[in-house]
Design a protein around this motif. Structure first.
Motif, PDB file in Angstrom:
ATOM      1  N   LEU A 103      48.076  48.392  59.234  1.00  0.00           N
ATOM      2  CA  LEU A 103      47.436  48.346  57.909  1.00  0.00           C
ATOM      3  C   LEU A 103      47.906  49.514  57.048  1.00  0.00           C
ATOM      4  N   ARG A 104      47.991  50.680  57.656  1.00  0.00           N
ATOM      5  CA  ARG A 104      48.433  51.852  56.881  1.00  0.00           C
ATOM      6  C   ARG A 104      49.882  51.695  56.419  1.00  0.00           C
ATOM      7  N   MET A 105      50.738  51.132  57.267  1.00  0.00           N
ATOM      8  CA  MET A 105      52.140  50.953  56.853  1.00  0.00           C
ATOM      9  C   MET A 105      52.260  49.924  55.737  1.00  0.00           C
ATOM     10  N   LEU A 106      51.343  48.961  55.723  1.00  0.00           N
ATOM     11  CA  LEU A 106      51.424  47.898  54.727  1.00  0.00           C
ATOM     12  C   LEU A 106      50.700  48.267  53.432  1.00  0.00           C
ATOM     13  N   HIS A 107      49.828  49.265  53.519  1.00  0.00           N
ATOM     14  CA  HIS A 107      48.978  49.573  52.363  1.00  0.00           C
ATOM     15  C   HIS A 107      49.745  49.766  51.047  1.00  0.00           C
ATOM     16  N   PRO A 108      50.868  50.493  51.012  1.00  0.00           N
ATOM     17  CA  PRO A 108      51.536  50.682  49.722  1.00  0.00           C
ATOM     18  C   PRO A 108      51.906  49.360  49.050  1.00  0.00           C
ATOM     19  N   VAL A 109      52.240  48.357  49.851  1.00  0.00           N
ATOM     20  CA  VAL A 109      52.673  47.078  49.264  1.00  0.00           C
ATOM     21  C   VAL A 109      51.476  46.161  49.003  1.00  0.00           C
ATOM     22  N   MET A 110      50.540  46.085  49.943  1.00  0.00           N
ATOM     23  CA  MET A 110      49.382  45.189  49.788  1.00  0.00           C
ATOM     24  C   MET A 110      48.096  46.008  49.892  1.00  0.00           C
ATOM     25  N   PRO A 111      47.779  46.740  48.829  1.00  0.00           N
ATOM     26  CA  PRO A 111      46.683  47.712  48.932  1.00  0.00           C
ATOM     27  C   PRO A 111      45.294  47.098  49.129  1.00  0.00           C
ATOM     28  N   ALA A 167      35.217  56.387  53.335  1.00  0.00           N
ATOM     29  CA  ALA A 167      36.626  56.543  53.724  1.00  0.00           C
ATOM     30  C   ALA A 167      37.485  55.494  53.026  1.00  0.00           C
ATOM     31  N   SER A 168      38.689  55.890  52.639  1.00  0.00           N
ATOM     32  CA  SER A 168      39.616  54.941  52.012  1.00  0.00           C
ATOM     33  C   SER A 168      40.977  55.058  52.667  1.00  0.00           C
ATOM     34  N   ILE A 169      41.589  53.925  52.934  1.00  0.00           N
ATOM     35  CA  ILE A 169      42.927  53.916  53.526  1.00  0.00           C
ATOM     36  C   ILE A 169      43.930  54.568  52.583  1.00  0.00           C
ATOM     37  N   SER A 170      43.621  54.553  51.272  1.00  0.00           N
ATOM     38  CA  SER A 170      44.598  55.068  50.310  1.00  0.00           C
ATOM     39  C   SER A 170      44.836  56.572  50.475  1.00  0.00           C
ATOM     40  N   VAL A 171      43.884  57.265  51.109  1.00  0.00           N
ATOM     41  CA  VAL A 171      44.092  58.690  51.374  1.00  0.00           C
ATOM     42  C   VAL A 171      44.111  58.972  52.880  1.00  0.00           C
ATOM     43  N   ALA A 220      58.328  51.911  66.853  1.00  0.00           N
ATOM     44  CA  ALA A 220      59.635  51.586  66.266  1.00  0.00           C
ATOM     45  C   ALA A 220      59.461  51.140  64.812  1.00  0.00           C
ATOM     46  N   THR A 221      58.378  50.402  64.548  1.00  0.00           N
ATOM     47  CA  THR A 221      58.145  49.927  63.185  1.00  0.00           C
ATOM     48  C   THR A 221      57.794  51.087  62.255  1.00  0.00           C
ATOM     49  N   VAL A 222      57.010  52.033  62.759  1.00  0.00           N
ATOM     50  CA  VAL A 222      56.681  53.213  61.946  1.00  0.00           C
ATOM     51  C   VAL A 222      57.970  53.927  61.541  1.00  0.00           C
TER      52      VAL A 222
END
Ligand SMILES: [Zn+2]
Ligand SMILES: [Zn+2]
Length: 900
Positions: free
Chosen positions: A698-706, A723-727, A635-637
């Motif tokens: 973590l992936r959902m939050l990454h854009p705001v708190m990278p 590996a990087s969460i940014s990609v 639901a959060t996604v």
């Protein structure tokens, strides 16, 4: 990079090295996603950064603007798009020249002492020494712009493009030179565009003066807000239909103080209702008067020097006076002559230089202009057909209104720092050819004689309005241009919508045939707690870098994003950074601790949650809590993705915050501890669910708190070193994970736990002290509470959970949202007698308060004399106390206290 996690979250230890690692891995280039994931290159997604002034220091406005852009870029990058964020800096003609002139002034020098070449050399030195520091500051807050594409608007290739645009517009007849009234800054000594002359409402005065008729008695009364300009009057105008003055048209007046004869002319532009209906005409100092002067072939008398002192064209006693001094002197002398009829106060808009705030002087001058109407029409059409859209939508009205009434753009500036105008004048008087050229000329193309280049430079915005294509290589047909033009989103504050946002659309349509972007997201501004815009001059700013140092870049970003909803301002307290940034810092701590807990409990077997592996977790193996957290995650996604897509960044951040703080950390992690510790079976399933849902969070939050998300994400077992969460792929909503039954049932368990905790707190049960609990009535989810007895007893510290009628009479009672009722017997958990005493004392105190208050309100004198809002407040107080008194009374009854 993958040393063990520090027990304490310390952003100063993780952020800078992580940023260096991202850059080294070239993760901000648009190809990064494809390099990391393989497959076909994604669709491009392009944002142009509003180029900060090259001499700027990062302020909260930049912080907000660039954080928003970074959130969007990181979101689209994870969604697999070739995300390109183009950074650059602006040479900022007037602003930069002013800074260097101020430095020279400290040495007792002016730019004229140095001369043009040496001065420009000096500005370059300054720019090289200090410039582009702001880009490093943007890196400190985590901006993932593609720095390999950084431009400066005075770079050689961008300068060539600027010249190409000027020449093309000239050849199309869209650039012209003309003698018009322009906005002049007497301090910066340059012309300004209409947009650069900021109108401010001010309390001024309106003087009424009498101009005597040249022959016979009588006079005409005129009104003006700028008496000093009367020295340059060359006519008085009246409306041709105005009966009061018809007989005077064509007659001569004697201009006082100057003793010049001026005619009375008839002109439609005169508003008969303003003042006396007769207006003075000063063609050299007012745009309307200039037009009247043209129609009636009136002479123009320029009464001021560029510094706005009175010129040699006025009587000797006024010469050299400052304009405001001259204003007083003119009024005084006319008063003495009996020609000042009256002076009244008058509120009106006065133009101020947007760089130095000096009052603008409308001044007749030879300048270069862009003919705007032909450029504005297509830009308007593409808005009206829905191609270009504003968020929030109402901002589109400003755009439409401005384009509709657009005036020609004065683009020449009498400055030395900027793109010099590519125009050469033949020195031979007989030839006098004007040549506009892409290359520097040394001789006249017509006669071969000497030429001199126009002294002026172009408006700074004449280069920045082109960056969506010049930053990609235009006029060359580069691959970049083919791939990344047109772009998509423009993120700006509303104050540059005319300077920049609208003009880029015009230039894009003119030179590329397409607008540079179709979504314009205009965010609010950062204000202090008194709702004043943060500014250097008010001293109410917050230094974003200080915030980064004390709380971390992630906390800064989260605070800015969560504090902003579409179209509203962000309020921060410059005098109390803690109140503004501690909540975000606490969130980061909570996330860090949750991450450390999960990571340190991953020892032992785990199994995949999905896929084709033989040992995949089967649905039947999931507990209610597992199903619930998976459904909450899904639901959060859904919620966060939609919010990011719709520019509701604060909603996205809020949804992820709730999921991490409450669902994951407070509930799920607490619920699975017995399984993780091996006290109950199913640890492998709990680990699998925890890892998957935490990874998604973590992936959902990454854009705001990278930074913090990357640091935790990279520590997960089995993650490749590079590996990087940014990609990493953006989490996709999965319908199969929807589970309304689990949401309802676990929700009920949460409510039971919450109710028991609330009763414990209310009656002062010691934290370590177990209580009994009875579910006295069950409405829905019958099985759930029974099945989750262990969860309830552990999380609410309950020694025994039973169902049915309670044996005890003394205790606390709660009814849940579905009607289910819970009773907590307290006879053996607290000292009832003491609690009764405590409540009794409190009750007596409240009863006294209520009594006194009721007496006060019964006093007619008070009620009739005090202001209504005061009486109202007192009534509310009484009501609140009565309510508290009644609640206490009921509590005492439940405890069986007897009468107080
Ligand atoms: Zn100025
Ligand atoms: Zn010539």
């Amino acid at each position: 990079m993958t040393a063990p996690l520090a027990p304490q979250y310390d952003p100063s230890q993780i952020e800078a090295p992580l940023y260096a690692w991202w850059r080294e891995r070239r993760l901000f280039e648009p190809e990064a996603v494809q390099r990391a994931r393989g497959g076909a290159p994604g669709e491009p997604y392009v944002i142009q950064m509003p180029p900060p002034n090259v001499t700027a220091e990062l302020h909260t406005g930049h912080g907000l603007n660039n954080t928003v852009q970074d959130v969007l870029i990181r979101f689209e990058r994870m969604r697999g798009r070739r995300a390109l964020w183009v950074p650059g800096t602006d040479h900022a003609g007037i602003a930069t020249q002013n800074v260097v002139e101020r430095l020279l002034a400290k040495e007792g020098l002016t730019r004229f002492d140095l001369g043009r070449d040496a001065f420009v050399e000096r500005v370059w030195e300054y720019v090289h020494a200090t410039g582009a520091r702001i880009l490093e500051q943007l890196q400190a807050i985590g901006c993932s712009a593609d720095w390999s594409r950084t431009y400066f608007t005075l770079d050689e290739d961008l300068s060539r493009a600027v010249r190409e645009v000027f020449v093309q517009l000239y050849e199309k007849g869209l650039v012209y030179r003309g003698h018009y009234i322009i906005n002049w800054c007497p301090r910066c000594l340059t012309a300004l565009s209409n947009e650069e002359a900021e109108k401010e409402e001010e309390d001024g005065r309106l003087w009424h003066f009498r101009y005597p008729l040249a022959e016979g008695d009588g006079h005409l009364t005129i009104a003006t807000t700028r008496p000093e300009t009367m020295l340059g009057d060359t006519a008085v105008a009246v409306h041709p239909e105005d009966e009061r003055y018809r007989h005077l048209i064509g007659k001569q007046l004697r201009l006082p103080l100057v003793d010049r004869l001026i005619p009375v002319v008839a002109d439609e532009a005169v508003d008969p209702a303003f003042g006396s209906g007769a207006v003075k005409v000063t063609p050299a100092h007012d745009p309307t008067d200039f037009e009247i002067g043209r129609r009636h072939k009136l002479p123009s008398v320029d009464v001021m020097t560029p510094e706005a002192r009175m010129s040699l064209a006025v009587p000797a006693r006024f010469q050299g006076l400052d304009r405001f001094e001259a204003r007083k002197r003119v009024s005084k002398e006319l008063e003495e002559l009996g020609l000042q009829e009256m002076v009244e106060s008058h509120r009106h808009a006065v133009g101020h230089c947007y760089r130095c705030d000096t009052v603008i002087e409308p001044r007749l001058s030879e300048q270069w202009f862009v003919k705007m109407d032909p450029l504005a029409r297509p830009a308007l059409a593409r808005y009206r057909d829905g191609t270009i859209r504003f968020i929030p939508e109402r901002r589109g009205d400003d755009y439409e209104r401005w384009l509709d009434g657009i005036r020609d753009w004065c683009i020449s500036r009498q400055l030395w720092w900027g793109h010099r105008i590519p125009v050469w004048y033949c020195e031979s008087e007989r030839c006098a050819r004007i040549s506009v050229s892409r290359t520097d000329l040394t001789a006249c193309p017509a006669c071969g004689g000497a030429v001199r280049q126009d002294e002026d430079v172009l408006d700074t915005w004449f280069s920045s309005w082109l960056v969506p294509f010049t930053s990609l290589g235009w006029p060359e047909k580069t691959d970049d241009l083919a791939t990344y033009y047109p772009g998509h989103t423009l993120v700006s504050s509303p104050d540059i919508i005319f300077f920049w946002v609208s003009r880029m659309i015009m230039s894009g349509l003119q030179f590329m045939g397409e607008p540079p972007y179709t979504r314009i997201y205009l965010h609010g501004v950062v204000r202090d707690t008194q709702h004043r815009k943060m500014s250097k001059s008010l001293g109410n700013g917050i230094d974003p870098l200080e915030v980064v140092e004390r709380y971390g870049a992630d906390a800064l970003r989260y605070s800015l994003i969560s504090g902003m909803s579409v179209g509203t301002d962000v309020i921060l307290d410059p005098n109390d950074l803690d109140s503004s940034f501690t909540p975000a810092r606490n969130f980061a701590n909570k996330l860090w601790n949750a991450g450390r807990f999960i990571l340190s409990n991953l020892e032992g077997p785990t199994r995949p949650l999905a896929g084709r592996a033989r040992n995949v977790v089967r649905r039947q193996e999931l507990t209610l809590a597992d199903r619930w957290i998976i459904a909450r995650c899904e639901a959060t996604v859904r919620e966060a993705t939609e919010a990011y897509e719709r520019f509701r960044l604060n909603e996205a951040a809020g949804a992820v915050y709730r999921f991490i703080w409450s669902d994951l950390a407070d509930w799920y992690i607490e619920q699975i501890k017995p399984r993780l510790y091996g006290d109950t079976p199913g640890g492998d399933v709990a680990r699998a669910v925890a890892v998957q849902t935490f990874d998604v969070a973590l992936r959902m939050l990454h854009p705001v708190m990278p930074f913090i998300t990357e640091t935790l994400w990279r520590r997960f077992p089995g993650r490749p070193a590079d590996a990087s969460i940014s990609v990493a792929p953006w989490p996709l909503a999965d319908k199969r994970a929807e589970d309304p039954e689990a949401l309802r049932d676990f929700g009920l368990v949460q409510e039971v736990v919450g109710a028991i905790r609330a009763i414990r707190a209310e009656y002062g049960v010691q934290p370590g002290q177990p209580v009994r609990a009875v579910v006295t009535r069950i409405e829905t989810g019958d099985g759930a509470i029974r099945r989750e007895q262990a969860t309830v007893t552990r999380l609410a510290k309950v020694s025994e959970l039973s169902f049915g009628e309670p044996q005890d009479r003394v205790g606390g009672h709660a009814v849940l949202s579905d009607g289910t009722a819970v009773f907590v017997p307290l006879g053996d958990a607290i000292d009832v007698e003491r609690e009764c005493g405590r409540l009794g004392a409190e009750l007596a105190r409240l009863a006294q308060l209520v009594e006194a208050q009721e007496k006060k309100l019964a006093n007619q004198q008070f009620v009739s004399r005090a202001p209504a809002d005061v009486v109202q407040r007192e009534r509310e107080k009484a009501a609140t106390w009565r309510e508290q008194r009644d609640v206490l009374g009921r509590k005492r009854e439940l405890l069986g206290c007897g009468s107080a």
